[in-house]
Design an enzyme around this catalytic site. Structure first.
Site, short mmCIF file in Angstrom:
data_model
loop_
_atom_site.label_atom_id
_atom_site.label_comp_id
_atom_site.label_asym_id
_atom_site.label_seq_id
_atom_site.Cartn_x
_atom_site.Cartn_y
_atom_site.Cartn_z
N ARG A 133 23.45 -0.34 -33.74
CA ARG A 133 22.41 0.66 -33.48
C ARG A 133 22.73 2.05 -33.98
O ARG A 133 21.90 2.95 -33.88
CB ARG A 133 22.09 0.68 -31.98
CG ARG A 133 21.51 -0.64 -31.51
CD ARG A 133 20.88 -0.60 -30.13
NE ARG A 133 20.23 -1.86 -29.86
CZ ARG A 133 20.74 -2.85 -29.13
NH1 ARG A 133 21.92 -2.71 -28.56
NH2 ARG A 133 20.07 -3.98 -28.95
N GLY A 193 28.42 -7.83 -23.49
CA GLY A 193 29.00 -9.12 -23.12
C GLY A 193 28.63 -9.61 -21.74
O GLY A 193 29.26 -10.53 -21.21
N GLU A 195 26.39 -11.46 -20.60
CA GLU A 195 26.02 -12.88 -20.49
C GLU A 195 27.24 -13.80 -20.48
O GLU A 195 27.11 -15.01 -20.30
CB GLU A 195 25.10 -13.27 -21.65
CG GLU A 195 23.63 -13.04 -21.36
CD GLU A 195 23.28 -11.58 -21.13
OE1 GLU A 195 22.64 -11.28 -20.11
OE2 GLU A 195 23.65 -10.73 -21.97
N ASN A 272 22.87 -6.61 -16.32
CA ASN A 272 22.70 -7.58 -15.24
C ASN A 272 24.02 -7.94 -14.58
O ASN A 272 25.07 -7.97 -15.22
CB ASN A 272 22.07 -8.86 -15.80
CG ASN A 272 22.92 -9.49 -16.89
OD1 ASN A 272 22.87 -9.05 -18.04
ND2 ASN A 272 23.70 -10.50 -16.56
N ASP A 314 17.45 -10.91 -14.66
CA ASP A 314 18.08 -10.31 -15.85
C ASP A 314 17.33 -9.07 -16.31
O ASP A 314 17.14 -8.85 -17.50
CB ASP A 314 18.19 -11.32 -16.99
CG ASP A 314 18.97 -10.76 -18.18
OD1 ASP A 314 20.00 -10.10 -17.95
OD2 ASP A 314 18.55 -10.95 -19.33
N ASP A 316 18.48 -6.04 -15.89
CA ASP A 316 19.42 -5.00 -16.30
C ASP A 316 18.98 -3.64 -15.73
O ASP A 316 18.03 -3.52 -14.99
CB ASP A 316 19.53 -4.90 -17.82
CG ASP A 316 20.34 -6.03 -18.43
OD1 ASP A 316 20.41 -7.10 -17.82
OD2 ASP A 316 20.90 -5.84 -19.52
N ARG A 341 13.53 -2.06 -17.69
CA ARG A 341 13.09 -3.40 -18.05
C ARG A 341 12.29 -4.05 -16.93
O ARG A 341 11.46 -4.93 -17.17
CB ARG A 341 14.29 -4.28 -18.42
CG ARG A 341 14.69 -4.13 -19.88
CD ARG A 341 16.02 -4.75 -20.21
NE ARG A 341 16.09 -6.18 -19.99
CZ ARG A 341 17.14 -6.92 -20.35
NH1 ARG A 341 18.17 -6.35 -20.96
NH2 ARG A 341 17.16 -8.21 -20.12
#
Length: 579
Positions: A133, A193, A195, A272, A314, A316, A341
């Protein structure tokens, strides 16, 4: 080994003839980035992340004079998602590309000066495409991170590697895709990371040497570090996590942060809690799905605002927290805003984290019935939390939840206009079938404990650029787009709002009315962040083009709808005369 490509005779001759190196970027340059117009030296066009430029030579009346100046291809077969925001300084553009690449380009001609490609190991585990990004600039160094969780400092003139530091073990699932941030001589980074059950953290390194100054884990129970020694524990052990679940609790800081010089606070969002299956980790699971205010001098958490306690969808909480002055009821409050979100647009006092308002910015929210401002907590609809799997069962019953886990707004940064007082939010309208599954932690393996399928809510659009009044939470205008919006937003003193679409367009809108006033087809989906700057003759606008990111990978029915969009990899620069 890493490869470095030095190109163009003109660039080499300029280096040789230049004698002493030009003055580098200072702390003052970064703090004042939003007010100075000749360059862009920070992600967010200023540390507060407003993405506002006071430039007004280009406006709604003459935007039709905006034409291409040059386009630069990232080349090779390394396409995929291009989510970068370019930087511009001393006649050079620095722009990152997919697969951990960075380019230095002559901003006048579009010629490449140098290119650095990180040679990535086998086994990297980015969850949501091989994107990058952006970079940071300080003194005469350029900094960016790699998919194998390394922070690299390069000589801004030559691209030579000056130092390289590990931020985490990529074999455990750590990676890095965000733009670093410079605060008071330190390079501030998060980590990706979540997940994979990593532990999120925010870290500060000496910008000259790369040595770690402080580290702040984002899951309670873990110890921080200051000047090479243990500092304080994050939160209190087992206060909001049961048993040992905190040891692999997620809360990754994967999007990057903002900084407010007025309060001397860094604002970082956290991801999350791990795993997604919330029944395995009772409690609020601090400090996941939150905004943290951190002292940049020692890494201590000053306040937190948890926007989805005990997150089971999820959602976040990584979305950027943008500092601004809220004018309401005859008063001015040092505030910050965040389009989460989870579908709510939050406004809080940035000095202490007190929540001032929480307003829906999408049309459908199922997980909560509303928000209790006094308690600073959502009013959950318990029937919309995905049930636990039955005893010995493979998965629990699915529920239909909205927004989907890709969010009412995902990573793509919003913008705030100092002229209109409005935020411009790239939103999406979608839902998901989501269910829970049994899961146990294994290093380097996905740690979800859930399954899902994403689907659009409406036939005619998914994406919606929405202008939101932070004083009321009301949507002032909206532009609907067939495909999801996945790129950042820019607003200017010329009453313009710029953003891109997956269909390949960079578009400009009237900031007051939402009327589309200009568009250009770039050849691939635009999921990057536009910028603007000027010189004596022209105002420039630049954006990266290249379709990809999480939607094609995780988007379910939505991914099928956009499967025919071509990939790409380029940066476009446009110009318009100032007179």
């Amino acid at each position: 080994m890493k490869s470095l490509k030095l190109l163009t005779v003109a660039s080499i001759m300029a280096l040789l003839a230049g004698g002493a190196q030009a003055a580098g970027v200072t702390d003052a340059d970064i703090v004042n980035d939003a007010q100075t117009t000749k360059d862009v030296v920070s992600y967010g066009i200023g540390p507060q992340g407003q993405r506002y430029s006071p430039l007004k030579a280009l406006n709604t009346q003459n935007v039709d004079k905006l034409v291409p100046a040059w386009s630069f291809s990232f080349g090779g077969e390394k396409q995929r998602g291009q989510e970068s925001q370019p930087l511009v300084h001393d006649g050079v553009m620095y722009v990152t590309g997919s697969y951990s690449r960075i380019f230095a380009i002559d901003v006048k001609t579009g010629e490449k000066i140098w290119q650095y490609d990180a040679r990535l190991p086998e086994g990297i585990m980015p969850c949501c495409d091989v994107i990058n990004r952006g970079a940071a600039i300080y003194n005469n160094k350029v900094y960016f991170g790699t998919l194998d969780a390394k922070l690299v400092a390069l000589d801004a003139k030559t691209g030579k590697v000056l130092w390289r530091k590990d931020m985490g073990d990529y074999k455990a699932g750590y990676s890095f895709t965000a733009a670093p941030m410079i605060v008071k001589g330190k390079v501030i980074t998060g980590i990706s990371g979540g997940e994979f059950g990593v532990i999120g953290k925010v870290e500060a390194r000496d910008a000259e040497t790369g040595e770690l100054v402080w580290s702040r884990p984002t899951v309670e129970g873990h110890m921080g570090e200051l000047n090479g020694k243990p500092s304080t524990m994050t939160g209190k052990l087992n206060a909001s996590w049961q048993g040992d679940m905190w040891k692999n609790g997620g809360a990754a800081t994967w999007l990057g942060g903002t900084y407010d010089p007025e309060t001397n606070l860094i604002f970082y969002g956290t991801g999350n809690p791990a795993p997604w299956n919330s029944h395995l980790r009772p409690g609020d699971n601090l400090y996941s799905s939150s905004t943290l205010a951190i002292n940049p001098d020692n890494g201590e958490i000053v306040w937190h605002l948890q926007t989805t306690p005990h997150d089971g969808w999820d959602f976040d909480g990584v979305n950027e927290f943008v500092s601004f002055d809220l004018k309401k009821d005859g008063k001015t409050v040092k505030a910050g805003a965040k389009a989460d979100r989870n579908g709510y647009f939050f406004v809080a006092d940035r000095t202490n984290g007190k929540l001032l308002s929480a307003s829906p910015f999408v049309t459908k929210i199922t997980w909560a019935k509303g928000w209790d401002i006094e308690k600073q907590r959502p009013i959950y609809d318990d029937s919309n939390r995905p049930p636990a799997p039955s005893q010995g069962g493979e998965k629990g019953a699915p529920v239909v939840a909205a927004p989907s886990f890709l969010g009412g707004k995902n990573w793509m940064p919003m913008a705030y206009s100092q002229d209109t007082g409005l935020f411009y939010v790239p939103a999406n309208e979608w839902a998901m079938d989501i269910w829970n599954e049994p899961i146990t932690y294994k290093k380097g393996a996905a740690y979800l404990g859930a399954g899902f399928t994403i689907k659009p809510l409406y036939d005619d659009y998914i994406g919606a650029l929405r202008a939101i009044d932070p004083a009321t939470g009301k949507i002032v205008w909206e532009y609907k787009n067939k495909a999801p919006l996945w790129g950042g937003v820019l607003t200017t003193g010329g009453n313009l709002v710029f953003t891109g679409t997956p269909e390949g367009y960079l578009k400009a809108f009237d900031a007051k009315t939402g009327k589309e006033v200009w568009k250009f087809q770039t050849g691939s989906g635009v999921v990057g962040c536009p910028i603007t700057w000027d010189d004596d003759k022209f105002q420039y606008v630049a954006v990266v083009s290249g379709w990809g990111g999480a939607v094609p990978l995780w988007g379910g029915e939505v991914a099928k709808a956009v499967k025919d969009i071509n990939q790409g990899g380029s940066v476009w620069v446009f110009k318009a005369p100032k007179a």
